[in-house]
Design a protein around this motif. Structure first.
Motif, PDB file in Angstrom:
ATOM      1  N   GLU A  93      17.755  64.631  30.313  1.00 53.41           N
ATOM      2  CA  GLU A  93      18.629  65.833  29.853  1.00 53.41           C
ATOM      3  C   GLU A  93      19.018  66.700  31.089  1.00 53.41           C
ATOM      4  OE1 GLU A  93      17.197  68.182  26.783  1.00 53.41           O
ATOM      5  OE2 GLU A  93      18.809  69.723  26.845  1.00 53.41           O
ATOM      6  N   THR A  94      18.138  67.119  32.199  1.00 52.31           N
ATOM      7  CA  THR A  94      18.197  68.396  32.985  1.00 52.31           C
ATOM      8  C   THR A  94      19.199  67.606  33.902  1.00 52.31           C
ATOM      9  OG1 THR A  94      16.033  68.454  32.464  1.00 52.31           O
ATOM     10  CG2 THR A  94      16.950  69.710  34.351  1.00 52.31           C
ATOM     11  N   TRP A  95      19.052  66.103  34.369  1.00 53.36           N
ATOM     12  CA  TRP A  95      20.033  65.789  35.411  1.00 53.36           C
ATOM     13  C   TRP A  95      21.506  65.654  34.700  1.00 53.36           C
ATOM     14  CZ3 TRP A  95      17.491  65.811  39.914  1.00 53.36           C
ATOM     15  CH2 TRP A  95      16.278  65.567  39.834  1.00 53.36           C
ATOM     16  N   SER A  96      21.476  65.240  33.529  1.00 54.59           N
ATOM     17  CA  SER A  96      22.919  65.285  32.585  1.00 54.59           C
ATOM     18  C   SER A  96      23.321  66.593  32.612  1.00 54.59           C
ATOM     19  CB  SER A  96      22.385  64.543  31.517  1.00 54.59           C
ATOM     20  OG  SER A  96      21.861  63.433  31.352  1.00 54.59           O
ATOM     21  N   LEU A  97      22.595  67.650  32.617  1.00 60.78           N
ATOM     22  CA  LEU A  97      23.276  68.893  32.644  1.00 60.78           C
ATOM     23  C   LEU A  97      24.228  69.110  33.813  1.00 60.78           C
ATOM     24  CD1 LEU A  97      23.662  71.802  31.444  1.00 60.78           C
ATOM     25  CD2 LEU A  97      21.143  72.329  32.290  1.00 60.78           C
ATOM     26  N   ALA A  98      23.569  68.781  35.045  1.00 63.77           N
ATOM     27  CA  ALA A  98      24.296  69.072  36.260  1.00 63.77           C
ATOM     28  C   ALA A  98      25.429  68.004  36.207  1.00 63.77           C
ATOM     29  CB  ALA A  98      23.239  68.772  37.551  1.00 63.77           C
ATOM     30  N   VAL A  99      25.275  66.690  35.981  1.00 65.78           N
ATOM     31  CA  VAL A  99      26.300  65.581  35.954  1.00 65.78           C
ATOM     32  C   VAL A  99      27.418  66.569  35.183  1.00 65.78           C
ATOM     33  CG1 VAL A  99      27.037  63.704  35.366  1.00 65.78           C
ATOM     34  CG2 VAL A  99      24.816  63.997  36.717  1.00 65.78           C
ATOM     35  N   ALA A 100      27.022  66.808  33.757  1.00 61.71           N
ATOM     36  CA  ALA A 100      28.114  67.207  32.627  1.00 61.71           C
ATOM     37  C   ALA A 100      28.930  68.236  33.310  1.00 61.71           C
ATOM     38  CB  ALA A 100      27.390  67.357  31.439  1.00 61.71           C
ATOM     39  N   THR A 101      28.255  69.370  33.831  1.00 62.79           N
ATOM     40  CA  THR A 101      28.958  70.705  34.276  1.00 62.79           C
ATOM     41  C   THR A 101      29.814  70.404  35.602  1.00 62.79           C
ATOM     42  OG1 THR A 101      26.824  71.685  33.588  1.00 62.79           O
ATOM     43  CG2 THR A 101      28.413  72.767  35.048  1.00 62.79           C
ATOM     44  N   HIS A 102      29.275  69.227  36.410  1.00 62.38           N
ATOM     45  CA  HIS A 102      30.403  68.809  37.380  1.00 62.38           C
ATOM     46  C   HIS A 102      31.688  68.257  36.741  1.00 62.38           C
ATOM     47  CE1 HIS A 102      31.823  66.845  41.000  1.00 62.38           C
ATOM     48  NE2 HIS A 102      32.160  65.939  40.350  1.00 62.38           N
ATOM     49  N   LEU A 103      31.304  67.268  35.814  1.00 65.79           N
ATOM     50  CA  LEU A 103      32.422  66.634  35.064  1.00 65.79           C
ATOM     51  C   LEU A 103      33.485  67.699  34.495  1.00 65.79           C
ATOM     52  CD1 LEU A 103      30.747  63.722  33.092  1.00 65.79           C
ATOM     53  CD2 LEU A 103      32.005  63.555  35.316  1.00 65.79           C
ATOM     54  N   ALA A 104      33.037  68.776  34.031  1.00 63.44           N
ATOM     55  CA  ALA A 104      33.974  69.754  33.323  1.00 63.44           C
ATOM     56  C   ALA A 104      34.992  70.334  34.526  1.00 63.44           C
ATOM     57  CB  ALA A 104      32.960  71.050  32.988  1.00 63.44           C
ATOM     58  N   LEU A 105      34.659  70.202  35.614  1.00 61.20           N
ATOM     59  CA  LEU A 105      35.342  70.601  36.787  1.00 61.20           C
ATOM     60  C   LEU A 105      35.893  69.529  37.425  1.00 61.20           C
ATOM     61  CD1 LEU A 105      32.968  73.439  38.182  1.00 61.20           C
ATOM     62  CD2 LEU A 105      34.532  73.640  36.662  1.00 61.20           C
ATOM     63  N   CYS A 106      35.703  68.268  37.050  1.00 62.77           N
ATOM     64  CA  CYS A 106      36.310  67.198  37.922  1.00 62.77           C
ATOM     65  C   CYS A 106      36.824  66.041  37.257  1.00 62.77           C
ATOM     66  CB  CYS A 106      35.138  66.819  38.829  1.00 62.77           C
ATOM     67  SG  CYS A 106      35.665  65.284  40.063  1.00 62.77           S
ATOM     68  N   PRO A 107      38.146  66.146  37.227  1.00 59.41           N
ATOM     69  CA  PRO A 107      38.949  65.027  36.522  1.00 59.41           C
ATOM     70  C   PRO A 107      38.627  63.722  37.007  1.00 59.41           C
ATOM     71  CG  PRO A 107      40.296  66.919  36.892  1.00 59.41           C
ATOM     72  CD  PRO A 107      39.079  67.245  37.318  1.00 59.41           C
ATOM     73  N   MET A 108      38.527  63.549  38.306  1.00 62.51           N
ATOM     74  CA  MET A 108      38.287  62.213  39.021  1.00 62.51           C
ATOM     75  C   MET A 108      37.111  61.801  38.502  1.00 62.51           C
ATOM     76  SD  MET A 108      38.299  61.583  43.193  1.00 62.51           S
ATOM     77  CE  MET A 108      36.577  61.054  43.604  1.00 62.51           C
ATOM     78  N   CYS A 109      35.942  62.211  38.369  1.00 57.35           N
ATOM     79  CA  CYS A 109      34.642  61.619  37.963  1.00 57.35           C
ATOM     80  C   CYS A 109      34.959  61.545  36.572  1.00 57.35           C
ATOM     81  CB  CYS A 109      33.664  62.640  38.344  1.00 57.35           C
ATOM     82  SG  CYS A 109      32.936  62.655  40.087  1.00 57.35           S
ATOM     83  N   ARG A 110      35.453  62.327  35.835  1.00 61.23           N
ATOM     84  CA  ARG A 110      35.686  61.899  34.368  1.00 61.23           C
ATOM     85  C   ARG A 110      36.300  60.820  34.100  1.00 61.23           C
ATOM     86  NH1 ARG A 110      37.445  67.556  33.495  1.00 61.23           N
ATOM     87  NH2 ARG A 110      39.328  66.918  33.311  1.00 61.23           N
ATOM     88  N   ARG A 111      37.311  60.244  35.036  1.00 59.90           N
ATOM     89  CA  ARG A 111      38.043  59.204  34.795  1.00 59.90           C
ATOM     90  C   ARG A 111      36.918  58.009  35.326  1.00 59.90           C
ATOM     91  NH1 ARG A 111      43.022  56.417  37.850  1.00 59.90           N
ATOM     92  NH2 ARG A 111      41.986  57.133  39.832  1.00 59.90           N
ATOM     93  N   THR A 112      36.143  57.995  36.198  1.00 60.29           N
ATOM     94  CA  THR A 112      35.302  57.191  36.560  1.00 60.29           C
ATOM     95  C   THR A 112      34.358  56.737  35.161  1.00 60.29           C
ATOM     96  OG1 THR A 112      35.132  57.488  38.862  1.00 60.29           O
ATOM     97  CG2 THR A 112      33.320  56.332  37.821  1.00 60.29           C
ATOM     98  N   VAL A 113      33.805  58.028  34.662  1.00 56.31           N
ATOM     99  CA  VAL A 113      33.126  58.128  33.366  1.00 56.31           C
ATOM    100  C   VAL A 113      33.754  57.032  32.215  1.00 56.31           C
ATOM    101  CG1 VAL A 113      32.270  59.313  31.478  1.00 56.31           C
ATOM    102  CG2 VAL A 113      31.700  60.010  33.803  1.00 56.31           C
ATOM    103  N   SER A 114      34.981  57.197  31.983  1.00 51.61           N
ATOM    104  CA  SER A 114      35.821  56.647  31.124  1.00 51.61           C
ATOM    105  C   SER A 114      35.750  55.077  31.307  1.00 51.61           C
ATOM    106  CB  SER A 114      37.138  57.092  31.146  1.00 51.61           C
ATOM    107  OG  SER A 114      37.290  58.449  30.761  1.00 51.61           O
ATOM    108  N   GLU A 115      35.735  54.628  32.578  1.00 56.24           N
ATOM    109  CA  GLU A 115      35.895  53.663  33.002  1.00 56.24           C
ATOM    110  C   GLU A 115      34.632  52.815  32.787  1.00 56.24           C
ATOM    111  OE1 GLU A 115      39.021  53.909  36.864  1.00 56.24           O
ATOM    112  OE2 GLU A 115      36.988  53.674  37.106  1.00 56.24           O
ATOM    113  N   LEU A 116      33.362  53.487  33.023  1.00 57.54           N
ATOM    114  CA  LEU A 116      32.109  52.988  32.694  1.00 57.54           C
ATOM    115  C   LEU A 116      31.929  52.960  31.363  1.00 57.54           C
ATOM    116  CD1 LEU A 116      30.117  55.020  35.522  1.00 57.54           C
ATOM    117  CD2 LEU A 116      30.874  52.517  35.543  1.00 57.54           C
ATOM    118  N   GLU A 117      32.421  53.657  30.544  1.00 58.43           N
ATOM    119  CA  GLU A 117      32.299  53.778  29.098  1.00 58.43           C
ATOM    120  C   GLU A 117      32.944  52.626  28.670  1.00 58.43           C
ATOM    121  OE1 GLU A 117      31.150  58.542  28.101  1.00 58.43           O
ATOM    122  OE2 GLU A 117      33.314  57.658  27.823  1.00 58.43           O
ATOM    123  N   ALA A 118      34.169  52.284  29.178  1.00 56.39           N
ATOM    124  CA  ALA A 118      34.862  50.947  28.704  1.00 56.39           C
ATOM    125  C   ALA A 118      34.016  49.948  28.981  1.00 56.39           C
ATOM    126  CB  ALA A 118      36.163  50.951  29.109  1.00 56.39           C
TER     127      ALA A 118
END
Ligand SMILES: [Zn+2]
Lengths: 220, 234
Positions: free
Chosen positions: A22-47
């Motif tokens: 959870e704690t690491w995820s908090l840092a990653v998720a907060t970065h994701l809120a600010l970073c469309p590029m990494c959100r796209r990578t996350v979408s790909e990895l979810e696919a």
């Protein structure tokens, strides 16, 4: 305000796979809120995860599972979303994005900072994960960021201001992944206090900042 | 916590089967073919014989109908995904009973949230994967999974081009499937372990008997190969 330091793909993969604590995820998720590029990578990895689920050889389920599910969908349900209170968004442009703001109960102005010495402040962030520590740090402009001894990974996400070290300059949204092999001496940039989220895999033991300041910083 | 699970499934899903994994027949050309008659999954008939693209498309359509509270569609989604989600969860060291509990919670969530599913943004399998993952974290770890909130004023929205070229759309699913089928055994093995066994990378290294650096480079290479196949610039 372009983000130039992103979480590594491994970190994103662990976040996507659900294996990141959870704690690491908090840092990653907060970065994701600010970073469309990494959100796209996350979408790909979810696919990719979705394809892996589709490709697995099925294991038969119990005969009554479907009926139990239908019964459960018919039962009245309370929306047990989250026990955390939703933070008031403090104004139209909060410094702390979600999900971090809710963990702290409000934006930076509402926080009860604790003094760390020499103008630096910190605030521990409660999470359900006891093996790691998350805290918010506020470092006065131009001052050294209190580094500390720890055995493993450290994530630092800048939310306001900036800091620099031998590896570069980090501004809002930038995430630094560091381990003990990096001997960095981060320093807050001039002009504005640096507020950042710091996550470590052990309880933070700050060296006395006062002691550090009067001693040479090397080797502490 | 998962490494303590000792059951027949965990054994068959352990490091030894990496490479020639009978559970992965769909990707393994020389592996045993899944025979619908022996899977004991009744309504698989609707989807087993079609190609992945068709499956993905029909699953998306079904999920949209579930959003309109269509029970037949829900039953079809259940028939296809419940046994796969169970296999997926058991691969993560979860006992069969516990896996069914999480499958149940996932299916209930699907029923309640399907009206929020947008086929233009994600394949059905992608959407269902994320729900199952979150339910597993809820159920087994009893912890939160922090996620960004797109309605938060601090959230930076996608620039337009990014939103439209998202690869996670249903019609791209076949392309992604093909890309994954082309991976080397080595690369697929590390991906499976990363997603299915909730293994940290050092544990993957142990399971495969290879150095940590090799695990990392294989994961990186696997993802890079997938990207290049789906026409996404690195
Ligand atoms: Zn990023």
């Amino acid at each position: 305000m372009t983000i130039s330091h992103h979480p590594g793909e491994e970190l994103l993969l662990d976040y996507v796979a659900g294996s990141l604590a959870e704690t690491w995820s908090l840092a990653v998720a907060t970065h994701l809120a600010l970073c469309p590029m990494c959100r796209r990578t996350v979408s790909e990895l979810e696919a990719v995860g979705g394809e892996l689920v589709s490709a697995v050889a099925p294991v038969p389920v119990e005969d009554d599972l479907y009926d139990s599910i239908v019964a459960a969908t018919n039962a009245a349900h309370e929306d047990s979303v989250s026990s955390r209170p939703v933070a008031d968004s403090s104004g139209p442009n909060p410094i702390l994005p979600e999900p971090l703001r809710s963990y702290l109960g409000g934006d930076v102005d509402s926080l009860e900072w604790r003094r760390l010495g020499l103008g630096a402040h910190q605030l521990p962030i409660p999470t359900g994960d006891e093996l790691t520590t998350a805290r918010l740090l506020r470092i006065p402009a131009g001052r050294p960021v209190p580094t500390h001894s720890h055995g493993g990974l450290e994530l630092t996400l800048v939310l306001s201001g900036a800091f620099s070290d031998s590896t570069g300059t980090y501004g809002r949204g930038d995430l630094q992944e560091a381990d003990e092999s990096i001997d960095h001496q981060p320093q807050a940039a001039l002009g504005e206090d640096c507020i950042c989220l710091a996550v470590t895999d052990a309880p933070l033991r700050f060296k006395s900042l006062g002691a550090r300041m009067v001693q040479p910083l090397i080797g502490i | 916590m998962f490494e303590t699970a000792i059951n027949s499934n965990a054994a068959t899903f352990g490091g030894s089967m990496v490479g020639k994994d009978p559970k992965w027949d769909r990707f393994d050309a020389d592996g045993p073919k899944r025979n619908p008659a022996t899977t004991n999954v009744k309504t698989e008939r609707a989807v087993t014989s079609v190609d992945p693209d068709q499956t993905s498309k029909s699953m998306s359509d079904l999920l949209v109908r579930v959003g309109d509270q269509d029970q037949d569609a829900f039953r079809a989604v259940f028939d296809y995904f419940a046994p796969r989600l169970k296999a997926f969860l058991m691969g993560q060291g979860t006992s069969p009973q516990m896996a069914e509990e999480v499958v149940q919670e996932t299916m209930v969530k699907i029923w309640r949230k399907a009206d929020q599913y947008d086929p233009a943004r994600a394949a059905a399998s992608t959407w269902i994967f994320t729900i199952a993952r979150n339910m597993r974290i809820d159920h087994l770890r009893k912890s939160n999974r922090p996620e960004p909130d797109m309605n938060d004023p601090a959230f930076i929205p996608d620039p337009e081009p990014l939103a439209t070229e998202a690869i996670s759309q249903a019609q791209d699913s076949a392309q992604l499937y093909a890309a994954m089928a082309e991976l080397s055994e080595d690369q697929r093995a590390v991906l499976k372990l990363a997603y299915f066994e909730e293994k940290a990378h050092p544990e993957i290294a142990d399971a495969l008997g290879i150095p940590l650096g090799t695990v990392k480079s294989r994961i990186r290479l696997a993802l890079k190969n997938i990207r290049s196949r789906i026409g996404d610039s690195e």
